[in-house]
Write a protein that holds these residues in place. Structure first.
Motif, short mmCIF file in Angstrom:
data_model
loop_
_atom_site.label_atom_id
_atom_site.label_comp_id
_atom_site.label_asym_id
_atom_site.label_seq_id
_atom_site.Cartn_x
_atom_site.Cartn_y
_atom_site.Cartn_z
N PRO A 67 -1.90 -2.11 9.20
CA PRO A 67 -2.43 -0.78 8.87
C PRO A 67 -3.05 -0.78 7.47
O PRO A 67 -2.91 -1.77 6.73
CB PRO A 67 -1.20 0.12 8.92
N ASN A 68 -3.70 0.29 7.08
CA ASN A 68 -4.29 0.39 5.73
C ASN A 68 -3.20 0.13 4.70
O ASN A 68 -2.09 0.64 4.81
CB ASN A 68 -4.87 1.79 5.49
N GLY A 69 -3.55 -0.69 3.71
CA GLY A 69 -2.61 -0.96 2.63
C GLY A 69 -1.56 -2.01 2.96
O GLY A 69 -0.63 -2.24 2.18
N ALA A 70 -1.70 -2.68 4.12
CA ALA A 70 -0.68 -3.66 4.53
C ALA A 70 -0.70 -4.92 3.68
O ALA A 70 0.29 -5.65 3.63
CB ALA A 70 -0.90 -4.03 6.00
N GLY A 71 -1.84 -5.21 3.03
CA GLY A 71 -1.91 -6.40 2.19
C GLY A 71 -2.89 -7.45 2.69
O GLY A 71 -2.97 -8.55 2.11
N LYS A 72 -3.67 -7.13 3.71
CA LYS A 72 -4.57 -8.13 4.31
C LYS A 72 -5.61 -8.62 3.30
O LYS A 72 -5.80 -9.82 3.13
CB LYS A 72 -5.31 -7.51 5.53
N THR A 73 -6.29 -7.67 2.65
CA THR A 73 -7.35 -8.05 1.71
C THR A 73 -6.77 -8.81 0.54
O THR A 73 -7.33 -9.81 0.08
CB THR A 73 -8.10 -6.79 1.23
N THR A 74 -5.63 -8.35 0.04
CA THR A 74 -5.01 -9.03 -1.11
C THR A 74 -4.61 -10.46 -0.73
O THR A 74 -4.80 -11.39 -1.52
CB THR A 74 -3.79 -8.24 -1.62
N LEU A 75 -4.11 -10.62 0.49
CA LEU A 75 -3.76 -11.98 0.95
C LEU A 75 -5.01 -12.86 0.96
O LEU A 75 -5.01 -13.96 0.39
CB LEU A 75 -3.14 -11.92 2.35
N1 LIG Z 1 -6.42 -3.92 -7.66
C1 LIG Z 1 -5.34 -3.25 -7.24
N2 LIG Z 1 -4.58 -2.55 -8.11
C2 LIG Z 1 -3.48 -1.90 -7.71
N3 LIG Z 1 -3.03 -1.86 -6.43
C3 LIG Z 1 -3.75 -2.54 -5.52
C4 LIG Z 1 -4.94 -3.26 -5.87
N4 LIG Z 1 -5.43 -3.85 -4.75
C5 LIG Z 1 -4.60 -3.49 -3.75
N5 LIG Z 1 -3.59 -2.71 -4.20
C6 LIG Z 1 -2.48 -2.17 -3.41
O1 LIG Z 1 -1.91 -3.23 -2.67
C7 LIG Z 1 -1.57 -2.80 -1.34
C8 LIG Z 1 -2.29 -3.69 -0.33
O2 LIG Z 1 -3.69 -3.41 -0.39
P1 LIG Z 1 -4.77 -4.22 0.46
O3 LIG Z 1 -6.11 -3.72 0.05
O4 LIG Z 1 -4.49 -5.67 0.33
O5 LIG Z 1 -4.43 -3.74 1.93
P2 LIG Z 1 -5.26 -3.92 3.28
O6 LIG Z 1 -4.28 -4.31 4.32
O7 LIG Z 1 -6.41 -4.81 3.07
O8 LIG Z 1 -5.75 -2.43 3.55
P3 LIG Z 1 -7.09 -1.86 4.28
O9 LIG Z 1 -6.90 -2.10 5.75
O10 LIG Z 1 -7.04 -0.41 3.94
O11 LIG Z 1 -8.27 -2.58 3.70
C9 LIG Z 1 -1.95 -1.33 -1.26
O12 LIG Z 1 -0.80 -0.56 -1.54
C10 LIG Z 1 -2.98 -1.16 -2.37
O13 LIG Z 1 -2.96 0.15 -2.87
#
Ligand SMILES: Nc1ncnc2c1ncn2[C@@H]1O[C@H](COP(=O)(O)OP(=O)(O)OP(=O)(O)O)[C@@H](O)[C@H]1O
Length: 362
Positions: A67-75
């Protein structure tokens, strides 16, 4: 059509354990070990990626869902070195990205943030040559590769047009082609089919499969489109709250959720000529079998039922007979990846293990 099972099966708590490692760290095209990334301080701390490990075999297409915010992009950004992880190791084709980033990333292509990475004033071919050169390769030497890519993605006729003049779907395909402009071993594709029309999406999926099957390319893609993931991926990693909560072959993951669920069509006599199920019987079916809705189909009535225990099917048949109902159709209902995803993530941020323990996730 499919329905989600009512209960999370017990086995789900062990999905992570069921998942056999896809490759040992040594033979993996991509190996991620104990990767953790936090943002913020004190009470504001977010563990965006929480102790994630993955080994991906060459030629595998892995879908990262969550889901949104799960951490995919950060990974994905941590693996690519665009975000500096707090802890953990990443190896591409056996090369440690922290020890030798240049050698490691020479083997990697990435398509991030849709078509925004391409240069709209350059032609399609100039973009491909630019991205090949950035990776340290002589663009002329890759002419054949670029021609083949443009052909596969139905862009050959647009090769000498500025990207600016192309449709949105074509721009997206150029972005994919740029990620693959060099002979990479691993490609990361963030939402590759987002906003594409059906035809372009199918074309792109076909190309992703071809690259994996014929060129042994390892592809990690993130998508919110379950059809794309189910269609194109060998394996799916589901994240929630920074953790990997499921990691398995798509078919095996769906199998875990396969329950004894059926759609039945019943009528009050054998030829179905009389009107259907009375209120008392509906009430009994609701109480005994958790039937949610009854749908009128002409003279007949259809309803879905999820039976935890297959033996209950015989009880249901007995009860229907006692109510003078004739069963005209029985269809087994299979879950799909979307059902699995919704069951696992449940929209509440809890992992299956949390829910199995009846607790809330912190
Ligand atoms: N640069 C940042 N500074 C602070 N918090 C961050 C930053 N980047 C991501 N986060 C937090 O880390 C968590 C994971 O975010 P991420 O963007 O990796 O999720 P995601 O699974 O890719 O979401 P989406 O599907 O919405 O793209 C979220 O709670 C987000 O708010």
């Amino acid at each position: 059509m499919t329905t989600a099972p009512e209960q999370v099966p017990d086995e789900v708590a062990t999905v992570g354990e069921r998942a056999k490692p896809a490759a040992s760290g040594d033979e993996a095209a991509l190996s991620v070990r104990d990767l953790t990334k936090t943002f913020g301080d004190g009470e504001e701390t977010v563990r965006a990626v929480d102790d994630v490990s993955l080994d991906v075999r060459p030629g595998t297409v892995v879908g990262v869902l969550g889901p949104n915010g799960a951490g995919k992009t950060t990974l994905i950004k941590s693996v690519l070195g665009l975000v500096i992880a707090d802890e953990g190791d990443v190896r591409v084709a056996g090369v440690d990205v922290y020890d030798d980033p240049r050698a490691a990333y020479a083997r990697v292509g990435a398509m991030l943030e849709g078509a925004r990475n391409v240069y709209w004033k350059l032609t399609v071919r100039e973009n491909l040559e630019f991205f090949a050169a950035v990776g340290g390769e002589s663009p002329g030497a890759l002419r054949e590769r670029h021609d083949a890519l443009l052909e596969q993605l139905s862009l050959a006729e647009k090769a000498d047009e500025p990207v600016n003049d192309l449709s949105r779907g074509q721009k997206q395909k150029v972005s994919l082609a740029c990620a693959l402009a060099r002979d990479v071993e691993v490609a990361f594709l963030d939402e590759p089919t987002l906003g594409l029309d059906v035809e372009s999406s199918v074309e792109l999926r076909r190309e992703i499969r071809r690259l994996a099957d014929q060129e042994d390319m390892t592809i990690v893609l993130s998508s919110h489109d379950m059809d794309v993931v189910q269609d194109v991926c060998d394996r799916v990693v589901i994240m929630n709250g920074g953790e990997v909560i499921a990691d398995d072959a798509v078919a095996d993951l769906i199998d875990v959720f396969r329950t004894s669920a059926y759609r039945l069509v019943v009528g009050t006599d054998a030829d179905g000529s009389e009107t259907a199920v009375d209120d008392e019987t509906r009430e009994r079916l609701r109480d005994a079998y958790d039937v949610d809705t009854f749908e009128s189909r002409g003279e007949r009535t259809a309803f879905d039922v999820a039976l935890g225990d297959p033996e209950r099917f015989y009880d249901l048949m007995d009860d229907l007979r006692d109510a003078d109902l004739t069963v005209h159709e029985v269809e087994s209902i299979d879950p799909d990846l979307e059902d699995v995803f919704l069951e696992l993530t449940n929209g509440d941020g809890a992992t299956p293990a949390d829910r199995a323990n009846g607790g809330d996730r912190q």
